[in-house]
Scaffold this active site. Sequence first.
Site, short mmCIF file in Angstrom:
data_model
loop_
_atom_site.label_atom_id
_atom_site.label_comp_id
_atom_site.label_asym_id
_atom_site.label_seq_id
_atom_site.Cartn_x
_atom_site.Cartn_y
_atom_site.Cartn_z
N GLU A 150 0.82 -1.20 0.00
CA GLU A 150 0.00 0.00 0.00
C GLU A 150 0.86 1.26 0.00
OE1 GLU A 150 -4.09 -1.41 1.91
OE2 GLU A 150 -2.54 -1.21 3.42
N CYS B 266 3.13 8.55 1.52
CA CYS B 266 3.65 7.57 2.47
C CYS B 266 3.92 6.27 1.70
CB CYS B 266 2.61 7.35 3.57
SG CYS B 266 3.10 6.12 4.78
N CYS C 199 6.34 -7.16 7.12
CA CYS C 199 7.37 -6.60 8.00
C CYS C 199 7.78 -7.65 9.02
CB CYS C 199 6.80 -5.37 8.73
SG CYS C 199 8.02 -4.55 9.80
N CYS D 38 5.64 -5.69 15.56
CA CYS D 38 5.09 -4.92 16.68
C CYS D 38 3.64 -5.37 16.88
CB CYS D 38 5.13 -3.42 16.36
SG CYS D 38 6.80 -2.83 15.99
N CYS E 79 0.64 -3.26 15.37
CA CYS E 79 0.68 -2.77 13.98
C CYS E 79 0.22 -3.83 13.00
CB CYS E 79 2.12 -2.35 13.65
SG CYS E 79 2.33 -1.75 11.96
N CYS F 104 -1.50 5.37 9.85
CA CYS F 104 -0.32 4.69 10.41
C CYS F 104 -0.72 3.37 11.04
CB CYS F 104 0.31 5.50 11.54
SG CYS F 104 0.88 7.10 11.09
N1 SAH Z 1 8.68 0.20 10.52
C1 SAH Z 1 8.97 1.61 10.58
C2 SAH Z 1 8.08 2.37 9.64
C3 SAH Z 1 6.63 2.43 10.05
S1 SAH Z 1 6.27 4.09 10.37
C4 SAH Z 1 8.85 2.10 12.01
O1 SAH Z 1 8.41 1.32 12.85
O2 SAH Z 1 9.25 3.23 12.31
C5 SAH Z 1 4.75 4.02 11.05
C6 SAH Z 1 4.68 4.53 12.47
O3 SAH Z 1 3.35 4.26 12.90
C7 SAH Z 1 5.61 3.77 13.41
O4 SAH Z 1 6.05 4.60 14.44
C8 SAH Z 1 4.66 2.73 13.95
O5 SAH Z 1 5.07 2.19 15.19
C9 SAH Z 1 3.40 3.51 14.09
N2 SAH Z 1 2.20 2.67 14.17
C10 SAH Z 1 2.11 1.36 13.91
N3 SAH Z 1 0.85 0.93 14.09
C11 SAH Z 1 0.14 2.01 14.46
C12 SAH Z 1 -1.23 2.23 14.75
N4 SAH Z 1 -2.11 1.24 14.66
N5 SAH Z 1 -1.62 3.46 15.10
C13 SAH Z 1 -0.74 4.49 15.11
N6 SAH Z 1 0.56 4.34 14.82
C14 SAH Z 1 1.00 3.13 14.51
#
Ligand code: SAH
Length: 355
Positions: free
Chosen positions: A104, A124, A131, A135, A138, A348
């Site tokens: 996406e 974005c 990935c 986490c 996510c 995000c």
């Molecule tokens: N893998 C990289 C790039 C992802 S950036 C990283 O972790 O930095 C996306 C950001 O959104 C990251 O900080 C991630 O932790 C955060 N994120 C992930 N799931 C989310 C959610 N459900 N709501 C808000 N932020 C989230």
Amino acid sequence: MEAAPPEVPRSLLEADLPTLRSFIVARGGKPFHAKVLRRAVLERGVLAYERITDLPAGLRAILEEELPIFSGRLVDERTAADGTHKLLIEFPGRGESETPISVETVHIPPARPERDPNKGATLCVSSQAGCPVACPFCASGLLGLARNLRAHEIVEQYVRGRALGPLSRSVVMGIGEPLLNYAQLSAALDTVRDEMGLGGRKLTVSTVGFPDRLRRLAPDKPRFQLAISLHTPDQEQRDRLVPAMAGVPIEEVLAAGDDWFEKTGREVTYEYVLLGGENDSEGHALRLRERLSGRRCSVNLIPYNPTPELPFYRPESGSPEYFRDVLVDGGLTATIRWSRGLEGAAACGQLRLVR
Ligand code: SAH
């Protein structure tokens, strides 16, 4: 093992300049047509050969027949009520062992265009299909990692994204952990900067912050702004929230961020997803403030965007503001980022791999 690149490129974006030149010359074109072509597509965003009228008609017809501009295919697109536009792009596999994957890309127009009519959108982009970091909050890591994206697949996201409207900024904050696919990402970002004119301060790469990998990047002239996903001041909790970083001391991550600032002169942004009842207490804010005090950096607080199958929720109303105020009272720079595109699942942490 990666298969050797094909002699005949399968798409324009996949072909580097020498390959494109020999392709064109072999079909009766002139060597300089290769540059004309790349410029039309990358710099000017012309996405149909018939409209690249500075190329001979015969050559355009051959290109049309033999060399698609993109290797990917747009399989779905959605626009949320706030104008956020999400593209689902499918890329073919290479060889028999690879199945197609879809990733996406999100085009986010300015929230208040009336404030600055010249401001373009933020794009974005994804760096991996799936990935491996996993986490637990996510959606991107739910199916693990399918494969790394190739440089031209990352460039394709930029070209398709820009076709939706001019870009002012881009963030590598889609699916994937950019530092685990850095060689391909870096090649893509070179093209995006040199040929599409988008780079430097207008580009942010977000990572969970592997300290040794960051240190290897820092001597480079900084080609992007750095964001590090921290999410908690507490070691035991970070080990759970960012599993691929389990055992890596938070202090080492912060020290790598400090080094980045020293070497590049650019401040790091720490991202902190606010998970209700998990990492959003006053104690967390105070401990985070303590960890970051005296450091040149800023904090982006991202209230959690829910994903139905995951057991996390948004903090109670007022709590993100309180959390921010605790940081600001301690002299830090902190901003709350309410995600756009929520109802289109384009926010995000809501982007996911489809296979
Ligand atoms: N893998 C990289 C790039 C992802 S950036 C990283 O972790 O930095 C996306 C950001 O959104 C990251 O900080 C991630 O932790 C955060 N994120 C992930 N799931 C989310 C959610 N459900 N709501 C808000 N932020 C989230």
